[in-house]
Write a protein that holds these residues in place. Structure first.
Motif, PDB file in Angstrom:
ATOM      1  N   VAL A 148       6.588   4.611  19.382  1.00 42.48           N
ATOM      2  CA  VAL A 148       7.073   5.661  18.356  1.00 42.48           C
ATOM      3  C   VAL A 148       6.119   5.654  17.273  1.00 42.48           C
ATOM      4  O   VAL A 148       6.295   6.364  16.585  1.00 42.48           O
ATOM      5  CB  VAL A 148       8.706   5.142  19.013  1.00 42.48           C
ATOM      6  N   MET A 149       5.958   4.438  17.475  1.00 39.58           N
ATOM      7  CA  MET A 149       4.816   4.045  15.227  1.00 39.58           C
ATOM      8  C   MET A 149       3.881   5.081  15.840  1.00 39.58           C
ATOM      9  O   MET A 149       3.826   5.625  14.789  1.00 39.58           O
ATOM     10  CB  MET A 149       4.997   3.006  14.860  1.00 39.58           C
ATOM     11  N   ILE A 150       3.245   5.348  17.009  1.00 35.14           N
ATOM     12  CA  ILE A 150       1.833   5.978  17.014  1.00 35.14           C
ATOM     13  C   ILE A 150       2.501   7.546  16.882  1.00 35.14           C
ATOM     14  O   ILE A 150       2.008   8.540  16.493  1.00 35.14           O
ATOM     15  CB  ILE A 150       1.270   5.311  18.199  1.00 35.14           C
ATOM     16  N   PHE A 151       2.925   7.718  17.653  1.00 35.61           N
ATOM     17  CA  PHE A 151       3.687   9.550  17.481  1.00 35.61           C
ATOM     18  C   PHE A 151       4.225   9.862  16.581  1.00 35.61           C
ATOM     19  O   PHE A 151       3.831  10.940  15.977  1.00 35.61           O
ATOM     20  CB  PHE A 151       5.041   9.483  18.360  1.00 35.61           C
ATOM     21  N   SER A 157       6.951   1.582   9.608  1.00 39.44           N
ATOM     22  CA  SER A 157       6.062   1.329  10.174  1.00 39.44           C
ATOM     23  C   SER A 157       5.002   0.430   9.747  1.00 39.44           C
ATOM     24  O   SER A 157       5.080  -0.495  10.369  1.00 39.44           O
ATOM     25  CB  SER A 157       5.878   2.438  10.667  1.00 39.44           C
ATOM     26  N   PHE A 158       4.507   1.002   8.643  1.00 42.26           N
ATOM     27  CA  PHE A 158       2.733   0.228   7.865  1.00 42.26           C
ATOM     28  C   PHE A 158       3.672  -1.022   7.277  1.00 42.26           C
ATOM     29  O   PHE A 158       3.450  -1.477   7.357  1.00 42.26           O
ATOM     30  CB  PHE A 158       3.452   1.415   6.838  1.00 42.26           C
ATOM     31  N   SER A 183      -3.534   6.226   2.027  1.00 46.11           N
ATOM     32  CA  SER A 183      -3.801   4.597   2.319  1.00 46.11           C
ATOM     33  C   SER A 183      -2.763   4.406   3.387  1.00 46.11           C
ATOM     34  O   SER A 183      -3.166   3.269   4.025  1.00 46.11           O
ATOM     35  CB  SER A 183      -3.863   3.497   1.125  1.00 46.11           C
ATOM     36  N   ILE A 184      -1.409   4.600   3.230  1.00 48.36           N
ATOM     37  CA  ILE A 184      -0.625   3.763   4.452  1.00 48.36           C
ATOM     38  C   ILE A 184      -0.817   3.878   5.945  1.00 48.36           C
ATOM     39  O   ILE A 184      -0.593   3.806   6.282  1.00 48.36           O
ATOM     40  CB  ILE A 184       0.699   4.169   3.923  1.00 48.36           C
ATOM     41  N   ALA A 185      -1.672   5.582   5.906  1.00 46.75           N
ATOM     42  CA  ALA A 185      -1.848   6.163   7.128  1.00 46.75           C
ATOM     43  C   ALA A 185      -2.580   5.673   7.868  1.00 46.75           C
ATOM     44  O   ALA A 185      -3.310   5.153   8.995  1.00 46.75           O
ATOM     45  CB  ALA A 185      -1.989   8.122   7.173  1.00 46.75           C
ATOM     46  N   ILE A 186      -3.665   5.059   7.328  1.00 47.06           N
ATOM     47  CA  ILE A 186      -5.200   4.449   7.614  1.00 47.06           C
ATOM     48  C   ILE A 186      -4.626   2.799   7.651  1.00 47.06           C
ATOM     49  O   ILE A 186      -4.835   2.092   8.424  1.00 47.06           O
ATOM     50  CB  ILE A 186      -5.793   5.034   6.477  1.00 47.06           C
ATOM     51  N   GLY A 187      -3.786   2.561   7.155  1.00 47.40           N
ATOM     52  CA  GLY A 187      -2.946   1.403   7.307  1.00 47.40           C
ATOM     53  C   GLY A 187      -3.051   1.317   8.758  1.00 47.40           C
ATOM     54  O   GLY A 187      -2.774   0.068   9.074  1.00 47.40           O
ATOM     55  N   LEU A 188      -1.701   1.915   8.791  1.00 46.40           N
ATOM     56  CA  LEU A 188      -0.595   2.065   9.736  1.00 46.40           C
ATOM     57  C   LEU A 188      -1.730   1.926  11.070  1.00 46.40           C
ATOM     58  O   LEU A 188      -1.576   0.788  11.849  1.00 46.40           O
ATOM     59  CB  LEU A 188       0.715   2.731   9.918  1.00 46.40           C
ATOM     60  N   LEU A 189      -3.018   2.468  11.100  1.00 44.98           N
ATOM     61  CA  LEU A 189      -3.771   2.544  12.358  1.00 44.98           C
ATOM     62  C   LEU A 189      -4.654   1.481  12.489  1.00 44.98           C
ATOM     63  O   LEU A 189      -3.975   0.788  13.635  1.00 44.98           O
ATOM     64  CB  LEU A 189      -4.608   3.756  11.905  1.00 44.98           C
ATOM     65  N   LEU A 205      -3.897  -1.082  11.146  1.00 42.29           N
ATOM     66  CA  LEU A 205      -2.902  -2.142  11.942  1.00 42.29           C
ATOM     67  C   LEU A 205      -2.131  -2.359  13.049  1.00 42.29           C
ATOM     68  O   LEU A 205      -1.931  -3.463  14.434  1.00 42.29           O
ATOM     69  CB  LEU A 205      -1.153  -2.388  11.079  1.00 42.29           C
ATOM     70  N   LEU A 206      -1.691  -1.107  13.874  1.00 42.69           N
ATOM     71  CA  LEU A 206      -1.511  -1.098  15.217  1.00 42.69           C
ATOM     72  C   LEU A 206      -2.794  -1.480  16.044  1.00 42.69           C
ATOM     73  O   LEU A 206      -2.616  -2.358  17.234  1.00 42.69           O
ATOM     74  CB  LEU A 206      -1.237   0.165  15.317  1.00 42.69           C
ATOM     75  N   MET A 207      -3.893  -0.773  15.512  1.00 43.86           N
ATOM     76  CA  MET A 207      -5.121  -1.397  16.332  1.00 43.86           C
ATOM     77  C   MET A 207      -5.594  -2.753  16.587  1.00 43.86           C
ATOM     78  O   MET A 207      -6.373  -2.973  17.253  1.00 43.86           O
ATOM     79  CB  MET A 207      -6.644  -0.085  16.109  1.00 43.86           C
ATOM     80  N   ARG A 208      -5.572  -3.183  15.458  1.00 42.12           N
ATOM     81  CA  ARG A 208      -5.561  -4.682  15.217  1.00 42.12           C
ATOM     82  C   ARG A 208      -4.731  -5.568  15.991  1.00 42.12           C
ATOM     83  O   ARG A 208      -4.794  -6.621  16.683  1.00 42.12           O
ATOM     84  CB  ARG A 208      -6.042  -5.160  13.738  1.00 42.12           C
ATOM     85  N   TYR A 209      -3.884  -5.361  15.872  1.00 39.75           N
ATOM     86  CA  TYR A 209      -2.297  -6.110  16.603  1.00 39.75           C
ATOM     87  C   TYR A 209      -2.404  -5.777  18.197  1.00 39.75           C
ATOM     88  O   TYR A 209      -2.031  -7.161  19.222  1.00 39.75           O
ATOM     89  CB  TYR A 209      -0.853  -5.809  15.881  1.00 39.75           C
ATOM     90  N   TYR A 210      -2.553  -4.649  18.365  1.00 38.49           N
ATOM     91  CA  TYR A 210      -2.727  -4.107  19.897  1.00 38.49           C
ATOM     92  C   TYR A 210      -3.920  -4.027  20.358  1.00 38.49           C
ATOM     93  O   TYR A 210      -3.958  -3.654  21.749  1.00 38.49           O
ATOM     94  CB  TYR A 210      -1.459  -3.129  20.244  1.00 38.49           C
TER      95      TYR A 210
END
Length: 412
Positions: A31-34, A63-64, A109-115, A117-122
């Protein structure tokens, strides 16, 4: 919020983790990625879908904050992520000092940060991340084609082509960066099933048809180059293509872009561009924009001017369009040599990380997508998100092969 409340936050996450294994979840990151892809890829606000745009943006911000809390709780910050933090922090600082476009810089910054963070955590579930991104990008590509078909004035009438109203980036020249990263994400999924190969072929057709409709020849030509390189039969040919494309980017940036209008006074350059390449010597007045950008860069070469908006460009640059229409010049305007140096360090870390995997076809194709994107960025000022996204894919792609090796060892 009191100090006592802050101290209780880790306890809340411990309780949640005890009940639900957040690392193993699929629905929540999907959902967050979508919402992230919709927010960064589609220009909802420009198409007068303000309420929907605000709702999507709100989901991205929530999400961020959620992912930031998860990563900080697990102490998952890496050196690669820290370099991005420095990049975004310095850009924000220069934007704040120069009283520039602070709002859009924060959203960026929020968009890049969320990207990241998602890749790091998962990162140990990159297959799930890649599939979610591919599905979201596929939806966007089909929505874009539907939008073009239902709004024929955007591509049938020449007077409307340079205007706004396009779903991908609000301008037809902004479509290419979104399309090539969509293909790059799909590439990584082909190893899982033939369904993803079928999706890749259909998406490529949709993208080519869309670009033919709007007449974005730079994006079309580089995406065709990318698809041709995909069909190259040997690793050596693909690596040669990668080296050749990066060499073209570097030479063009140094000897053409940094010359600005000086290119028009070079007889050899005039012959190559006009007689050999059959192109306008100004690249549709881009040399004028490059020269104007170089002048404003000379006034603040070290620090730059911060994240600029359209009004700033109109006030400070005399050109035929908004912005420098070149990614490297945009970085120098926003943050000078310091910001460009941080970006180069990020690129260096990525390429160092993928060196052991250069024989893998998918890694080679990801590098090709970066090379093609960089060449396209010689003529356009693409959002930072789409310039950093394929680099993040490259950086974390080795987890795909590490996981595959583990599965093989377990099977044996």
């Amino acid at each position: 919020m009191s100090l006592f409340t802050f101290k209780r936050i880790p306890l809340y996450f411990d309780k949640i983790s005890a009940r639900v294994n957040l690392h193993d979840m699929t629905f929540l990151p999907a959902v967050m990625i979508f919402f992230l892809v919709i927010n960064t890829t589609l220009s909802l606000s420009a198409l007068e879908m303000q309420l929907l745009s605000y709702a999507v943006l709100a989901m991205v911000i929530v999400s961020f904050l959620f992912m930031l809390a998860l990563v900080m709780h697990d102490k998952e910050i890496s050196r690669y992520g820290f370099m991005h933090f420095l990049f975004l922090l310095f850009l924000f600082a220069m934007t704040l000092v120069n009283v520039n476009d602070i709002k859009n810089d924060i959203y960026n910054s929020i968009a890049i940060g969320l990207l990241l963070l998602l890749m790091r955590y998962y990162r140990h579930r990159m297959n799930m991340i890649l599939k979610c991104f591919t599905i979201a990008f596929t939806v966007c590509m089909w929505l874009n084609l539907f939008h073009l078909v239902t709004h024929p004035l955007l591509w049938l009438v020449e007077d409307h082509k340079d205007g706004i109203g396009y779903l991908l980036g609000d301008n037809y020249n902004q479509m290419g960066c979104r399309m090539i990263v969509a293909l790059a994400a799909n590439l990584m999924c082909i190893r899982y099933s033939r369904i993803w190969l079928f999706n890749f072929i259909i998406m490529a057709v949709v993208i080519i048809v869309s670009l033919l409709m709007v007449g974005s020849m730079t994006s079309l030509s580089m995406i065709v180059v990318f698809l041709v390189c995909y069909l190259l039969p040997t690793s050596k040919l693909r690596l040669s293509a990668i080296c050749g494309l990066f060499a073209v980017f570097l030479l063009f940036q140094v000897f053409v872009v940094f010359n600005g209008r000086g290119l028009e006074n070079n007889e050899l350059a005039a012959y190559l561009v006009e007689d050999v390449l059959k192109k306008d010597l100004t690249f549709t007045y881009r040399t004028h924009m490059w020269e104007s950008a170089l002048k404003i860069i000379e006034e603040s070469p070290i620090w730059g001017w911060g994240f600029a908006d359209a009004d700033w460009y109109k006030s400070n640059m005399s050109s035929f369009a908004i912005g420098p229409h070149n990614f490297i010049l945009a970085i120098l305007i926003h943050g000078g040599v310091i910001l460009l140096s941080i970006y180069i360090i990020i690129c260096g870390k990525v390429f160092k990380n993928v060196l052991p995997y250069l024989k893998e076809k998918n890694i080679q194709l990801l590098l090709l997508s970066v090379a093609c994107l960089w060449i396209m960025s010689l003529f356009e000022m693409y959002p930072y998100y789409f310039m950093l996204y394929p680099l993040a894919l490259l950086y974390y792609s080795h987890y795909v092969y590490d996981d595959a090796d583990k599965c093989t060892l377990m099977a044996e």
